[in-house]
Design an enzyme around this catalytic site. Structure first.
Site, PDB file in Angstrom:
ATOM      1  CE  LYS A   1      -4.742  -1.648   0.769  1.00 11.66           C
ATOM      2  NZ  LYS A   1      -5.458  -1.545   2.142  1.00 11.66           N
TER       3      LYS A   1
ATOM      4  CE  LYS B   1      -5.678  -7.611  -1.517  1.00  2.00           C
ATOM      5  NZ  LYS B   1      -6.569  -7.793  -0.285  1.00  2.00           N
TER       6      LYS B   1
ATOM      7  CE  LYS C   1     -14.131  -3.729   0.628  1.00  2.00           C
ATOM      8  NZ  LYS C   1     -12.073  -3.205   1.133  1.00  2.00           N
TER       9      LYS C   1
HETATM   10  N1  AQP Z   1      -9.071 -11.369  -3.431  1.00  2.00           N
HETATM   11  C1  AQP Z   1      -9.444 -11.602  -2.344  1.00  2.00           C
HETATM   12  N2  AQP Z   1      -9.467 -12.871  -1.915  1.00  2.00           N
HETATM   13  C2  AQP Z   1      -9.719 -13.200  -0.637  1.00  2.00           C
HETATM   14  N3  AQP Z   1     -10.304 -12.427   0.375  1.00  2.00           N
HETATM   15  C3  AQP Z   1     -10.171 -11.531  -0.188  1.00  2.00           C
HETATM   16  N4  AQP Z   1     -10.366 -10.770   1.001  1.00  2.00           N
HETATM   17  C4  AQP Z   1      -9.570  -9.305   0.597  1.00  2.00           C
HETATM   18  N5  AQP Z   1     -10.018  -9.619  -1.110  1.00  2.00           N
HETATM   19  C5  AQP Z   1      -9.706 -10.291  -1.139  1.00  2.00           C
HETATM   20  C6  AQP Z   1     -11.047 -10.671   2.400  1.00  2.00           C
HETATM   21  O1  AQP Z   1     -12.108  -9.702   3.006  1.00  2.00           O
HETATM   22  C7  AQP Z   1     -11.887  -9.317   4.224  1.00  2.00           C
HETATM   23  C8  AQP Z   1     -12.291  -8.039   4.174  1.00  2.00           C
HETATM   24  O2  AQP Z   1     -11.008  -7.847   3.531  1.00  2.00           O
HETATM   25  P1  AQP Z   1     -10.821  -5.820   3.650  1.00  2.00           P
HETATM   26  O3  AQP Z   1     -11.923  -5.253   3.438  1.00  2.00           O
HETATM   27  O4  AQP Z   1     -11.109  -5.820   5.635  1.00  2.00           O
HETATM   28  O5  AQP Z   1      -9.469  -5.175   3.461  1.00  2.00           O
HETATM   29  P2  AQP Z   1      -8.634  -6.028   2.029  1.00  2.00           P
HETATM   30  O6  AQP Z   1      -7.859  -7.439   2.577  1.00  2.00           O
HETATM   31  O7  AQP Z   1      -7.620  -5.093   2.170  1.00  2.00           O
HETATM   32  O8  AQP Z   1     -10.206  -5.977   1.426  1.00  2.00           O
HETATM   33  P3  AQP Z   1      -9.328  -5.138  -0.031  1.00  2.00           P
HETATM   34  O9  AQP Z   1     -10.828  -5.283  -0.596  1.00  2.00           O
HETATM   35  O10 AQP Z   1      -7.899  -5.563  -0.711  1.00  2.00           O
HETATM   36  O11 AQP Z   1      -9.869  -3.985   0.018  1.00  2.00           O
HETATM   37  P4  AQP Z   1      -8.534  -2.084  -0.208  1.00  2.00           P
HETATM   38  O12 AQP Z   1      -8.337  -2.285  -1.639  1.00  2.00           O
HETATM   39  O13 AQP Z   1      -9.460  -1.238   0.725  1.00  2.00           O
HETATM   40  O14 AQP Z   1      -7.407  -3.103   0.370  1.00  2.00           O
HETATM   41  C9  AQP Z   1     -10.940  -9.765   4.574  1.00  2.00           C
HETATM   42  O15 AQP Z   1     -10.601 -10.959   5.524  1.00  2.00           O
HETATM   43  C10 AQP Z   1      -9.752 -10.322   3.576  1.00  2.00           C
HETATM   44  O16 AQP Z   1      -8.459 -11.167   4.150  1.00  2.00           O
END
Ligand code: AQP
Length: 335
Positions: free
Chosen positions: A118, A200, A203
């Site tokens: 990040k 991965k 969002k």
């Molecule tokens: N690609 C993924 N595959 C499986 N699990 C995923 N998680 C996130 N991306 C994947 C799981 O979703 C839960 C919530 O995630 P989060 O929103 O708290 O944070 P993150 O992991 O940073 O998810 P994003 O979508 O990538 O958010 P942004 O883009 O804002 O950083 C967690 O349990 C995560 O493991």
């Protein structure tokens, strides 16, 4: 993992309202939350404190927080059975995070891969919150004495840090925190971007074709899968080096319950066109009922806010006990 003990074990998990959740969030985490909620004492939070580690537009963040709350109910979480709350409504999270910051080493935090990733994506805003994000996550979990934390594979390193911090604190002061275990589903724990299948699905990806949002309509879902990156072999099989196809097969398997072998057989002799359409349809079938419920919940935002208020009150009450204990242990004056 069976929960046979008389006293129910506890689970806690959070999701950031940094956008509408993706199919990755759903298959990797939310789906497991919904299936585990019944068997455990469960608490789930919309982690808005976490999401400001990346600059957010205030009005959009407010909207996304309410939408995320509605989505949690739409996937089947029941506010009468689980504590469902917004993290910033509960004061203990930031308070315990500060204490835990003082029991966390700079060196161990510097190894966090999400921080490294990040800080590259947001090079203009490498703030201290982004660095200490895992400490806040540790506070989220430890406050509720969670036994299990259902997460996607990307959060495993952060969960390990939460365990290290808890063990360190307990080592000094006695048994203050339950040591949490990760619960990572066998399938869908790491759903990849449709455009860059070695990365991965996220969002907040700038490329909207890389992810399926849980609120994408049918046409958008079909269009995004049609554009999904595959390879030139034109054979549906799960193998090393076929990251795009492997990802689509995993998604199809999670959405239909079919095994990878069954999928290979089903598409034997067929091209990627047919396969992509079938994957898209399986995702539509899974997301459509959730979307219908979401649209209903969003018509009644007073109900959502009322649930969030009750959830926050319960979360505050439970987490305060742990915070009080930790404050006493470190030597803060009691009144
Ligand atoms: N690609 C993924 N595959 C499986 N699990 C995923 N998680 C996130 N991306 C994947 C799981 O979703 C839960 C919530 O995630 P989060 O929103 O708290 O944070 P993150 O992991 O940073 O998810 P994003 O979508 O990538 O958010 P942004 O883009 O804002 O950083 C967690 O349990 C995560 O493991």
């Amino acid at each position: 993992m069976e929960n046979t003990a008389e006293k129910k074990q506890k689970i806690l998990s959070c999701i950031q309202p940094s956008g509408i959740p993706t199919l990755g969030n759903y298959l990797g985490a939310l789906k497991n939350w919904a299936s585990m909620a019944d068997g455990y004492d469960s608490a789930f939070a919309v982690a808005d404190l976490h999401s400001i580690t990346v600059r957010q537009e205030p009005a959009k963040l407010r909207k996304q927080t309410l939408e995320m709350y509605a989505l949690l109910l739409s996937i089947g979480l029941n506010p009468e059975e689980s504590i469902i709350f917004v993290q910033s409504h509960v004061t203990t999270h930031a308070q315990l995070a500060w204490i835990l910051n003082c029991y966390t080493q700079f060196g161990e935090m510097s190894r966090m891969t999400q921080f490294k990733d990040k800080s590259q994506t947001h090079a203009d805003n490498v703030n201290v919150g982004l660095f200490s994000y895992p400490v806040l996550m540790a506070a989220d979990i430890l406050l509720y004495q969670a036994d299990y934390v259902p997460i996607g594979a990307d959060q495993k390193q952060h969960l390990e840090i939460a365990r290290d911090i808890a063990n360190r604190f307990n080592g000094i002061y006695g048994n203050v925190f339950t040591i949490p275990e990760p619960y990572i589903g066998k399938q869908g724990a790491r759903v990849m971007s449709l455009q860059e299948p070695t990365k991965k699905m996220s969002k907040s990806d700038a490329n909207v074709n890389g992810f399926i949002s849980m609120l994408d309509d049918k046409d958008t879902i079909v269009r995004k899968f049609k554009k999904a990156v595959t390879d030139s072999e034109a054979k549906v099989r799960y193998a090393e080096g076929k990251d795009g196809v492997n990802n689509l097969m995993t998604i199809y398997s999670c959405c239909t319950g079919k095994t990878l072998e069954e999928i290979e057989k089903e598409f034997d002799g067929k091209g990627y066109g047919d396969f992509k359409m079938a994957v898209a349809q399986s995702v539509i079938d899974v997301l459509e009922p959730v979307q219908n419920k979401f649209n209903d919940y969003m018509k009644n935002t007073d109900y959502l806010k009322d649930c969030a208020k009750k959830g926050a009150e319960m979360a505050q009450r439970i987490s305060q006990r742990t915070l009080d204990k930790a404050m006493k242990k470190v030597g803060f004056m009691q009144l």
